[in-house]
Write a protein that holds these residues in place. Structure first.
Motif, PDB file in Angstrom:
ATOM      1  N   THR A 569      14.369  -2.042  -7.355  1.00  0.00           N
ATOM      2  CA  THR A 569      13.965  -3.330  -6.794  1.00  0.00           C
ATOM      3  C   THR A 569      13.144  -3.061  -5.543  1.00  0.00           C
ATOM      4  OG1 THR A 569      16.065  -4.244  -7.554  1.00  0.00           O
ATOM      5  CG2 THR A 569      14.806  -5.583  -5.992  1.00  0.00           C
ATOM      6  N   LEU A 570      11.930  -3.579  -5.538  1.00  0.00           N
ATOM      7  CA  LEU A 570      11.041  -3.313  -4.406  1.00  0.00           C
ATOM      8  C   LEU A 570      11.270  -4.304  -3.265  1.00  0.00           C
ATOM      9  CD1 LEU A 570       7.810  -2.528  -6.460  1.00  0.00           C
ATOM     10  CD2 LEU A 570       9.296  -0.898  -5.258  1.00  0.00           C
ATOM     11  N   MET A 571      10.897  -3.906  -2.102  1.00  0.00           N
ATOM     12  CA  MET A 571      10.948  -4.789  -0.934  1.00  0.00           C
ATOM     13  C   MET A 571      10.085  -6.022  -1.192  1.00  0.00           C
ATOM     14  SD  MET A 571      12.714  -3.719   1.675  1.00  0.00           S
ATOM     15  CE  MET A 571      13.444  -2.246   2.380  1.00  0.00           C
ATOM     16  N   ASN A 572      10.464  -7.129  -0.590  1.00  0.00           N
ATOM     17  CA  ASN A 572       9.657  -8.343  -0.723  1.00  0.00           C
ATOM     18  C   ASN A 572       8.206  -8.045  -0.371  1.00  0.00           C
ATOM     19  OD1 ASN A 572      11.821  -9.818  -1.460  1.00  0.00           O
ATOM     20  ND2 ASN A 572      12.138 -10.782   0.555  1.00  0.00           N
ATOM     21  N   GLY A 573       7.307  -8.484  -1.236  1.00  0.00           N
ATOM     22  CA  GLY A 573       5.886  -8.340  -0.932  1.00  0.00           C
ATOM     23  C   GLY A 573       5.263  -7.049  -1.431  1.00  0.00           C
ATOM     24  N   VAL A 574       6.066  -6.116  -1.941  1.00  0.00           N
ATOM     25  CA  VAL A 574       5.503  -4.861  -2.463  1.00  0.00           C
ATOM     26  C   VAL A 574       5.233  -5.016  -3.958  1.00  0.00           C
ATOM     27  CG1 VAL A 574       5.884  -2.395  -2.842  1.00  0.00           C
ATOM     28  CG2 VAL A 574       6.736  -3.485  -0.753  1.00  0.00           C
ATOM     29  N   GLU A 575       4.014  -4.668  -4.355  1.00  0.00           N
ATOM     30  CA  GLU A 575       3.644  -4.790  -5.777  1.00  0.00           C
ATOM     31  C   GLU A 575       3.912  -3.490  -6.534  1.00  0.00           C
ATOM     32  OE1 GLU A 575       3.096  -8.525  -5.757  1.00  0.00           O
ATOM     33  OE2 GLU A 575       2.601  -7.426  -7.615  1.00  0.00           O
ATOM     34  N   PRO A 576       4.502  -3.587  -7.727  1.00  0.00           N
ATOM     35  CA  PRO A 576       4.697  -2.371  -8.526  1.00  0.00           C
ATOM     36  C   PRO A 576       3.355  -1.822  -9.006  1.00  0.00           C
ATOM     37  CG  PRO A 576       5.426  -4.330  -9.750  1.00  0.00           C
ATOM     38  CD  PRO A 576       5.022  -4.789  -8.388  1.00  0.00           C
ATOM     39  N   SER A 577       3.255  -0.508  -9.147  1.00  0.00           N
ATOM     40  CA  SER A 577       2.033   0.105  -9.674  1.00  0.00           C
ATOM     41  C   SER A 577       2.365   1.495 -10.182  1.00  0.00           C
ATOM     42  CB  SER A 577       0.975   0.208  -8.568  1.00  0.00           C
ATOM     43  OG  SER A 577       1.385   1.174  -7.625  1.00  0.00           O
ATOM     44  N   GLU A 578       1.446   2.034 -10.988  1.00  0.00           N
ATOM     45  CA  GLU A 578       1.649   3.393 -11.495  1.00  0.00           C
ATOM     46  C   GLU A 578       1.670   4.400 -10.345  1.00  0.00           C
ATOM     47  OE1 GLU A 578       3.011   2.826 -14.750  1.00  0.00           O
ATOM     48  OE2 GLU A 578       2.687   4.943 -14.264  1.00  0.00           O
ATOM     49  N   ASP A 579       0.814   4.155  -9.352  1.00  0.00           N
ATOM     50  CA  ASP A 579       0.772   5.048  -8.194  1.00  0.00           C
ATOM     51  C   ASP A 579       2.109   5.079  -7.460  1.00  0.00           C
ATOM     52  OD1 ASP A 579      -2.709   4.634  -7.135  1.00  0.00           O
ATOM     53  OD2 ASP A 579      -1.731   5.868  -8.688  1.00  0.00           O
ATOM     54  N   LEU A 580       2.679   3.897  -7.319  1.00  0.00           N
ATOM     55  CA  LEU A 580       3.963   3.812  -6.618  1.00  0.00           C
ATOM     56  C   LEU A 580       5.046   4.531  -7.420  1.00  0.00           C
ATOM     57  CD1 LEU A 580       5.670   2.838  -4.292  1.00  0.00           C
ATOM     58  CD2 LEU A 580       5.840   0.586  -5.366  1.00  0.00           C
ATOM     59  N   ARG A 581       4.960   4.375  -8.737  1.00  0.00           N
ATOM     60  CA  ARG A 581       5.925   5.052  -9.612  1.00  0.00           C
ATOM     61  C   ARG A 581       5.868   6.576  -9.378  1.00  0.00           C
ATOM     62  NH1 ARG A 581       7.794   2.356 -14.485  1.00  0.00           N
ATOM     63  NH2 ARG A 581       5.870   1.175 -14.632  1.00  0.00           N
ATOM     64  N   LYS A 582       4.658   7.090  -9.377  1.00  0.00           N
ATOM     65  CA  LYS A 582       4.475   8.535  -9.158  1.00  0.00           C
ATOM     66  C   LYS A 582       4.961   8.941  -7.763  1.00  0.00           C
ATOM     67  CE  LYS A 582       0.530   9.180 -12.224  1.00  0.00           C
ATOM     68  NZ  LYS A 582      -0.850   8.661 -12.135  1.00  0.00           N
TER      69      LYS A 582
END
Ligand code: WTA
Length: 654
Positions: A569-582
């Protein structure tokens, strides 16, 4: 991106705190040694902290031997638990507030119930139960919101020698029915509706539905909470508010044996249906009271707030029995941490000048995601001690609690214990023991923790050790049996490792002898032959600035045996992305090591949690295993709809 705070940091109590504390470092060592060297003598003394009608002469008769599991403390003493929690305080503190009730809606007035009023209310409830035919030894199920009547009901049962079994108000009718039948209850006490977080649960109609599957003779006592509509079965349903107006203000406390059961509480294990954990009267009360005083360094006049629900053991021991036995002022909170907003806990702390605050790490993590704004609006200067319970706390949340809530001046007690243990077994004492973020530190008096090699069952005697956590000898708060099934008691807790109580938890002991719970043994993931604590991976993920919460489970992996599946679960306002996953994978690799790299990360807007805030790993494991057709009962979740979302977006689609 900030680096994770180190778990090696040490936080010693300040000299000023230690000077006023019940127990200092030297005293802890001396008392602990005494409790282990001569438990008979130690507990003979501390058993006297409660009032006995007939004093005990026998202190400890306990056996963990195979086939002879038998646990008795203070066995020839007699007492009444409600008299200990109420009557004995009347002379000295009859007009002191016993319970502060804080309703769900902050616009409604809080109630202050004095010990005198608590006595009157409890006696009336006891007389009502007797009118309904409840006798000594009978079982009474309590299915109530967090209202003062829940405490009256518990204490009223104790007063007449009936055994209560509380069913958390978030449980479904099915679960309620099973528990009513499981203990063959004579009466169920409920309310019309339960307001919580601005919503309302129709408890009475849930009870009606449950009772369809119970014996016709089961009676129902209904407390009016909202005045909302309910159906009514004449002859079966009894109106508490009407009867309380007529009932007598006095009911004599029954003389009970120390070993007479005080309550049953159902709890889930790794296998089968939930078990009815049975607790005693004398040993349980002495242990709950003693841990409440020492763990929280509770002093007369302090305002104590445990945010749990009385539906869980934490509420039994640290909202009702422990605090009231000590003549404390205890807060009962009907609401949730985020209603009407994420500042509610802190508003209540300011309003009632709370001195000790005790909550679950999951609540802290949820609140952390809202930032410091909601905290900074309130004056938290009354708080002296902070506590956590229920799960390992990650250093991130620990530091937030320490810095933002405690302003660096409040010791944090990380209390490890279980429904089965009745009270804290591993915990710092705030004036005595330097804490390390994430460690439940050292054993409470009389507790002998051991770490066993999980394969051989052999005790590891070096200071630094890792394995399964067992307890070598009994303590007064220990559960006595599984209701109606002593064999299951032995099988669950005493058969994997003979002559020990097996906790079901994995644990590490560091060079200083500090204990670190690594999570349930059944939650441990075996990755390429390496043991990986899910708690450890979660802690790393949560230490990432973009992560609000994470849950990690194992799933079958063709090459590694088990792979690591992370719900994030990401912090409010943070968008999921492939980069973030990596980035997260890299982050975990750098925090723990390559073996901890999550194989799959699923973005989870919400995690399936029970109403008490526990993450339901069983469900996450099923989804991770792509076996979501047999999820089992999800009706006890705080928000069952999160499950559908997770299934739809699961990563492991075969
Ligand atoms: C876990 C709650 C780490 C543990 C009082 C235990 C903890 C189970 C802690 C019991 C803690 C509880 N640190 N883990 N401070 N406290 N646990 O029966 O796995 O609801 O076995 O009792 O929670 O949960 P229960």
């Amino acid at each position: 991106m900030t680096h994770a705070p180190s778990a090696d940091d040490r936080f010693a109590p300040s000299a000023a705190f230690a000077a006023k504390a019940h127990v200092t470092a030297d005293q802890y060592q001396a008392m602990y040694n005494a409790s282990i060297q001569d438990p008979e003598r130690f507990w003979a003394e501390h058993g006297k902290r409660i009032d006995w009608i007939k004093p005990f002469t026998k202190v400890k008769s306990t056996s963990f031997a195979p086939g002879k599991i038998d646990i008795k403390w203070f066995e020839d003493g007699t007492l009444n638990v409600s008299a200990n929690c109420i009557d004995r305080h009347l002379e000295t503190r009859g007009d002191q507030t016993a319970i502060i009730w804080e309703p769900d809606d902050p616009k409604d007035a809080a109630q202050h119930i004095t010990y005198k009023e608590l006595h009157r209310r409890t006696c009336r409830m006891a007389n009502i139960l007797e009118t309904m035919g409840v006798r000594r030894g009978d079982r009474v199920v309590i299915y109530l919101p967090m209202i003062p009547e829940a405490a009256y009901a518990m204490l009223a049962c104790a007063r007449i020698g009936a055994v209560h079994s509380i069913v958390f108000a978030g449980f479904s009718p099915d679960a309620l029915g099973t528990r009513i039948n499981g203990c063959d209850a004579k009466v169920v006490i409920t309310a019309d509706h339960a307001p919580r977080g601005g919503r309302s649960t129709p408890l009475k109609s849930n009870t009606d539905a449950a009772l369809l599957h119970c014996k016709d003779s089961v009676k129902c006592l209904v407390v009016r909470r909202t005045g909302g509509q309910t159906s009514w079965a004449d002859g079966r349903d009894f109106d508490y508010n009407e009867m309380a107006m007529e009932a007598d203000d006095y009911c004599a406390p029954a003389e009970m044996g120390a070993e007479d059961p005080l309550f049953i509480l159902y709890t889930s294990g790794s296998t089968g249906q939930p078990k009815g954990v049975v607790h005693s009267s004398g040993g349980y009360l002495a242990y709950a009271a003693m841990t409440h005083q020492y763990t929280f360094d509770y002093h007369d006049g302090d305002i104590f707030w445990c945010t749990a629900d009385v539906g869980w053991v934490t509420g039994h021991s640290y909202i009702v029995y422990g605090p009231l036995a000590n003549g404390a002022t205890t807060i009962m909170f009907e609401g949730v941490p985020t209603y009407p907003d994420a500042g509610r806990f802190w508003e209540v702390c300011q309003k009632h000048k709370v001195n000790q605050f005790y909550t679950a790490p999951t609540a802290l993590r949820a609140l952390m995601a809202h930032g410091n704004g909601p905290v900074e609006k309130y004056d938290l200067s009354s708080i002296k001690v902070l506590g956590t319970v229920g799960e390992p706390i990650n250093p991130e949340a620990w530091n937030w609690y320490n810095d933002v809530i405690g302003k660096g001046k409040c010791p944090i007690v990380d209390t490890w214990w279980q429904t089965e243990t009745g009270g804290h077994l591993l915990t710092p004492l705030p004036g005595a023991i330097a804490t390390k973020p994430g460690s439940a530190t050292l054993p409470f008096f009389g507790v002998l923790p051991v770490i066993l090699d999980p394969q051989t069952g052999v005790e590891i005697t070096t200071t630094a050790a890792e394995g399964v956590l067992c307890i070598k000898d009994s303590w007064p708060g220990q559960m006595r049996t599984v209701y109606g099934d002593h064999e299951r008691f032995e099988k669950t807790y005493f058969s994997d490792y003979k002559n020990y109580y097996f906790t079901g938890d994995g644990c590490r002991r560091d060079e200083d002898g500090y204990y670190w719970i690594t999570g349930r043994v059944d939650d441990v993931i075996n990755v390429s032959g390496h043991r990986m604590g899910t708690a450890e991976v979660e802690s790393a993920l949560v230490a990432h600035a973009d992560v609000a919460e994470a849950a990690v489970v194992g799933y079958p992996h063709a090459i590694k045996g088990q792979g690591i599946y992370a719900y994030v679960t990401l912090m409010n306002g943070v968008e999921p992305s492939e980069d973030l996953r990596k980035d997260l994978v890299k982050w975990v690799r750098s925090e723990i090591g390559p073996i901890a790299s999550p194989d799959l990360i699923q973005w989870a807007p919400g995690l399936p949690k029970t109403r008490s805030g526990k993450i339901m790993r069983r469900i996450l494991r099923k989804i991770a295993e792509n076996d979501h057709t047999t999820l089992g009962d999800i009706s006890t979740l705080a928000d069952p709809s999160v499950v559908d979302h997770l299934i739809e977006h699961r990563m492991n689609k075969v």
